[in-house]
Design a protein around this motif. Structure first.
Motif, PDB file in Angstrom:
ATOM      1  N   LEU A 103       5.371  -7.180   4.378  1.00 21.02           N
ATOM      2  CA  LEU A 103       3.986  -7.653   4.349  1.00 21.02           C
ATOM      3  C   LEU A 103       3.115  -6.620   5.039  1.00 21.02           C
ATOM      4  CD1 LEU A 103       4.461 -11.399   5.291  1.00 21.02           C
ATOM      5  CD2 LEU A 103       3.925 -10.465   3.039  1.00 21.02           C
ATOM      6  N   CYS A 104       2.028  -6.250   4.417  1.00 19.97           N
ATOM      7  CA  CYS A 104       1.159  -5.215   4.957  1.00 19.97           C
ATOM      8  C   CYS A 104       0.554  -5.669   6.287  1.00 19.97           C
ATOM      9  CB  CYS A 104       0.043  -4.896   3.972  1.00 19.97           C
ATOM     10  SG  CYS A 104      -1.096  -3.678   4.607  1.00 19.97           S
ATOM     11  N   PRO A 105       0.669  -4.845   7.342  1.00 18.27           N
ATOM     12  CA  PRO A 105       0.075  -5.227   8.617  1.00 18.27           C
ATOM     13  C   PRO A 105      -1.435  -4.966   8.675  1.00 18.27           C
ATOM     14  CG  PRO A 105       1.213  -3.139   8.844  1.00 18.27           C
ATOM     15  CD  PRO A 105       1.440  -3.601   7.424  1.00 18.27           C
ATOM     16  N   PHE A 106      -1.976  -4.309   7.650  1.00 15.51           N
ATOM     17  CA  PHE A 106      -3.390  -3.920   7.703  1.00 15.51           C
ATOM     18  C   PHE A 106      -4.297  -4.864   6.931  1.00 15.51           C
ATOM     19  CE2 PHE A 106      -0.929   0.105   7.912  1.00 15.51           C
ATOM     20  CZ  PHE A 106      -1.109   0.301   9.268  1.00 15.51           C
ATOM     21  N   HIS A 107      -3.741  -5.607   6.020  1.00 16.28           N
ATOM     22  CA  HIS A 107      -4.576  -6.606   5.355  1.00 16.28           C
ATOM     23  C   HIS A 107      -3.766  -7.881   5.230  1.00 16.28           C
ATOM     24  CE1 HIS A 107      -2.441  -5.789   1.556  1.00 16.28           C
ATOM     25  NE2 HIS A 107      -2.995  -6.907   1.100  1.00 16.28           N
ATOM     26  N   HIS A 108      -4.480  -8.958   4.982  1.00 16.23           N
ATOM     27  CA  HIS A 108      -3.835 -10.260   4.966  1.00 16.23           C
ATOM     28  C   HIS A 108      -3.215 -10.507   3.601  1.00 16.23           C
ATOM     29  CE1 HIS A 108      -4.350 -14.840   4.743  1.00 16.23           C
ATOM     30  NE2 HIS A 108      -3.151 -14.529   5.154  1.00 16.23           N
ATOM     31  N   LYS A 140       2.913   3.118   2.107  1.00 16.73           N
ATOM     32  CA  LYS A 140       1.821   2.990   1.149  1.00 16.73           C
ATOM     33  C   LYS A 140       1.620   1.515   0.846  1.00 16.73           C
ATOM     34  CE  LYS A 140       0.662   5.151  -3.242  1.00 16.73           C
ATOM     35  NZ  LYS A 140       1.206   6.168  -4.157  1.00 16.73           N
ATOM     36  N   CYS A 141       0.371   1.051   0.891  1.00 18.25           N
ATOM     37  CA  CYS A 141       0.096  -0.344   0.562  1.00 18.25           C
ATOM     38  C   CYS A 141      -0.666  -0.414  -0.755  1.00 18.25           C
ATOM     39  CB  CYS A 141      -0.726  -1.013   1.654  1.00 18.25           C
ATOM     40  SG  CYS A 141      -1.190  -2.692   1.193  1.00 18.25           S
ATOM     41  N   PHE A 142      -0.114  -1.147  -1.717  1.00 14.98           N
ATOM     42  CA  PHE A 142      -0.774  -1.271  -3.008  1.00 14.98           C
ATOM     43  C   PHE A 142      -1.840  -2.347  -2.999  1.00 14.98           C
ATOM     44  CE2 PHE A 142       3.204   0.810  -3.811  1.00 14.98           C
ATOM     45  CZ  PHE A 142       2.789   1.867  -4.610  1.00 14.98           C
ATOM     46  N   GLY A 143      -1.935  -3.058  -1.857  1.00  9.73           N
ATOM     47  CA  GLY A 143      -2.974  -4.077  -1.734  1.00  9.73           C
ATOM     48  C   GLY A 143      -4.256  -3.468  -1.210  1.00  9.73           C
ATOM     49  N   CYS A 144      -4.171  -2.766  -0.066  1.00 12.14           N
ATOM     50  CA  CYS A 144      -5.395  -2.282   0.569  1.00 12.14           C
ATOM     51  C   CYS A 144      -5.523  -0.772   0.491  1.00 12.14           C
ATOM     52  CB  CYS A 144      -5.468  -2.745   2.018  1.00 12.14           C
ATOM     53  SG  CYS A 144      -4.228  -2.016   3.092  1.00 12.14           S
ATOM     54  N   GLY A 145      -4.479  -0.104   0.014  1.00  9.19           N
ATOM     55  CA  GLY A 145      -4.594   1.337  -0.199  1.00  9.19           C
ATOM     56  C   GLY A 145      -4.259   2.202   1.003  1.00  9.19           C
TER      57      GLY A 145
END
Ligand code: ZN
Length: 555
Positions: free
Chosen positions: A36-41, A57-62
C-alpha cells in the motif's frame, strides 16, 4: 560535507526493498514487490518496488525514486539528512565536524524540534536512572508496576523531577526558546517547556514519569507524562502540545518498537494505554500498540494498514468503552482491515492480565476468545435488544451499516450470509439494505470535501475526461443495458461508458518495461481514485468491485 566514496557506499548498502520494507509491508508478485502506497491513501496496492532496478514507483500517485528519495519523502527531510539516516542504519561512518552556531540556525524547524526532543528524552532518562529523586520516585513507581529494567530501556522511559530544570539545561546547551516552548499558531516548538506571564520558562512535565512517542523511523516526536503524586490541580496524564511533529490523537504508542513484529506476525494488537503495551511486550508479545483510549482516527488506522491487514482489539472484560469504540472499529472496516475483538476476563485489563500470564498463556487466551468484529457486534447488540422488536430492528440496521462499509465485495457477501443465518432474516433483505446504505454513504461522501484531497475532482493531464468517455471509440453493442434516458444522469451515462471501456479494453497493456506492466483498466481506476471520483451507481460500483477483485488475483 560527505565524501563521494561514502555516499557511494551508502547507496550500495541501502537496498531499496530493505529500506522501503521497514516502512511498508511488501508482498512479492512476479519480479517486483507490492504494497500500500505510504504517500497517498489507498485500499489496494498500487505501490511497487523493483529490487533489480533499485527503485520504488506508485501507479496511484506517481511518486517514484531510489532508496534515498524514499527516505526523504517519508521523513520529509533533506537529501543530506536522508543520507545520514541511511549511514547510521547501515553502520557506515561519516566523518562529521561539530556544527557551527550558524548552521544550527539554518536547520529547519522540524529538524531542530527533533533535536530538542532527543535532548529532552536523554535528559529525562538520565534523571530516572542517575538521580536519587528519579530512583526514589520514578523508578519506584515503575518497579511497583513490575516493569523490568530492559523494558524501561527499550521504551526509553524517563522521569522529570519536581524541581525540574530542563529549560535551564536546554538553554545552556544552546537550544532556542522557540523550539523549547510551543507556538499554537504556527505549531512550531516541542513544548517541553512553558512560559509564565512574566516570560519565565518552566518545565511542562515536572514530577512525572515520561513515555516518549517515536516516529515510524524512531525519532522522538513527543511525550506523555504520568503524574506520580496525587494532585487535585494537575491531570494524571499530560501530553506534548500539538506541533508539526506530534498530534496526540494521531499517534500510536509503541508503534516504532512494534512495527517489525506487526509485519512478521501480520497482525497488530490494539490496546488502550501505554502500560498495557509495555506489560504485553514484557510478557513476550511484541506486535502491540496503544491508541490512547480515545476513538481511533484515520491516520492511526492507515499507519496500521501500511504494515498489516489484520487488527485484534483487546478490551477490559467490564469496559463500558466498548460501545463507544464501535464507531472507531467501523472506520477500520472501511479501511479494509480485518478486525477481531478479544474481551479479557472480568476485572482485568491488558496490563494486569499480562502481569499474571506469560506470552504463551496470553496468546492461547487470545486465540480461544477472539471473535470476528461483526459477530461480536451482533452478539453485543442482540444481548442488549433482548426480545424488544423495535430495538431488534435498530440493531439489524446498525450491523448492516458495518457490513456496508467493508470495501471487499466477497467479504461483504460472506458477512451477509453469516448474519442472515444468525439473525434469521432472508439474505435478500440484507443485500438490499447493504446496497441502500452503500449508495447513501457514497452520496454523503460526495457532498463532504475529501479529507486528504481536493473537494472537487480536478482533471489531470492524461486522465480520462468526461468528453472522452461520452463517446465510446468502438460502436459495439452496449455491454451494460442502458437505463431509460430520463432516469440516467449525465454522470451515470459517462460512468456506464467508462465501464464498457474498462471491460472491453481493460486488459490492454498501455505501459511496459522489464519489471512492470500497467493495464488500461488499472490505470483508469487509479486515475479515478486519484481525482476522488466515486462511482455511486449501485450496479456500476458492483461491477467495478468485481473487476478490481479479478485483476488483483495473482496470476
Ligand atoms: Zn501513491
Amino acid at each position: 560535507m560527505i565524501p563521494k566514496e561514502t555516499i557511494d557506499r551508502i547507496f550500495e548498502a541501502a537496498k531499496v526493498e530493505d529500506v522501503v520494507g521497514s516502512y511498508v509491508s511488501l508482498k512479492k508478485k512476479g519480479a517486483n514487490l507490492w504494497g500500500l502506497c505510504p504517500f497517498h491513501h489507498e485500499k489496494t496496492s498500487s505501490f511497487s518496488v523493483s529490487p533489480s532496478k533499485g527503485i520504488f514507483k506508485c501507479f496511484g500517485c506517481g511518486k517514484a525514486g531510489n532508496a534515498v528519495r524514499f527516505v526523504m519523502e517519508m521523513e520529509q527531510c533533506s537529501y543530506i539528512e536522508a543520507i545520514r539516516q541511511l549511514a547510521q542504519r547501515y553502520h557506515i561512518q561519516i566523518e562529521e565536524r561539530e556544527m557551527t552556531q550558524e548552521e544550527k540556525q539554518r536547520q529547519d524547524d522540524r529538524e531542530s524540534m527533533f533535536v530538542v526532543n532527543e535532548f529532552a528524552n536523554k535528559w529525562f532518562q538520565s534523571q530516572l536512572h542517575d538521580t536519587s529523586e528519579g530512583s526514589a520516585v520514578g523508578m519506584a513507581y515503575l518497579r511497583q508496576r513490575g516493569i523490568r529494567e530492559d523494558i524501561i530501556r527499550k521504551f526509553q522511559l524517563g522521569y522529570s523531577p519536581e524541581k525540574a530544570r530542563l529549560w535551564e539545561e536546554g538553554k545552556k546547551a544552546g537550544y532556542q526558546e522557540t523550539y523549547l516552548v510551543n507556538n499554537p499558531d504556527t505549531l512550531i516548538g516541542t513544548g517541553v517547556c512553558l512560559k509564565d506571564d512574566k516570560g519565565h520558562l518552566f518545565d511542562r512535565f515536572r514530577g512525572r514519569v515520561i513515555f516518549p512517542f517515536f516516529s515510524v523511523s524512531g525519532k522522538v516526536a513527543g511525550f506523555a507524562g504520568r503524574l506520580i503524586k496525587q494532585s487535585d490541580k494537575a491531570g494524571k496524564y499530560v501530553n506534548s502540545p500539538t506541533s508539526i511533529l506530534y498530534e496526540k490523537k494521531h499517534e500510536l504508542y509503541g508503534f516504532y518498537q512494534a512495527k517489525q513484529a506487526i509485519k512478521r506476525e501480520d497482525c497488530c494488537y490494539l490496546v488502550e494505554g501505554q502500560l498495557d503495551v509495555i506489560q504485553l511486550v514484557q510478557s513476550g508479545i511484541e506486535n502491540v500498540v496503544a491508541s490512547g483510549g480515545t476513538a481511533l482516527t484515520f491516520p492511526q488506522i492507515r499507519l496500521i494498514h501500511r504494515f498489516t491487514d489484520n487488527a485484534t482489539i483487546l478490551y477490559d472484560g467490564d469496559s463500558a468503552g466498548i460501545k463507544a469504540a464501535l464507531r472507531g472499529i467501523d472506520m477500520m472496516l472501511e479501511e479494509g482491515i480485518n478486525v477481531k475483538v478479544v474481551l479479557l476476563p472480568e476485572g482485568e485489563d491488558p496490563d494486569s492480565y499480562a502481569r499474571k500470564h506469560n506470552a504463551d498463556e496470553v496468546l492461547a487466551y487470545i486465540k480461544k476468545e477472539q471473535t470476528d468484529f461483526i459477530r461480536f457486534k451482533t452478539q453485543l447488540l442482540s444481548d442488549e435488544a433482548g426480545n424488544d422488536p423495535i430495538k431488534k430492528a435498530e440493531m439489524i440496521i446498525q450491523i448492516v451499516e458495518s457490513i456496508a462499509i467493508i470495501p471487499d465485495i466477497i467479504k461483504r457477501q460472506i458477512y451477509i450470509k453469516d448474519c442472515a443465518t444468525t439473525l434469521q432474516i432472508p439474505e435478500q433483505v440484507l443485500i438490499n439494505k447493504v446496497l441502500e446504505i452503500r449508495k447513501r454513504n457514497l452520496e454523503e461522501k460526495k457532498k463532504k470535501p475529501h479529507p486528504s484531497g481536493p473537494a472537487a475532482p480536478t482533471p489531470t493531464p492524461g486522465a480520462p475526461k468526461d468528453t472522452d468517455v461520452a463517446t465510446p471509440e468502438t460502436p459495439d453493442q452496449p455491454l451494460i443495458p442502458q437505463e431509460p434516458i430520463s432516469e440516467e444522469s449525465n454522470k451515470d451515462r459517462n460512468i456506464r461508458n467508462l465501464m464498457q471501456l474498462i471491460i472491453r479494453h481493460g486488459e490492454k497493456v498501455i505501459y511496459q518495461d522489464e519489471q512492470v506492466a500497467v493495464r488500461a483498466g488499472e490505470y483508469i481506476i487509479n486515475e479515478l481514485k486519484r481525482d476522488n471520483i466515486t462511482i455511486d451507481h449501485p450496479l456500476y460500483s458492483l461491477i467495478l468491485d468485481e473487476y478490481l477483485l479479478h485483476y488483483q488475483e495473482p496470476n
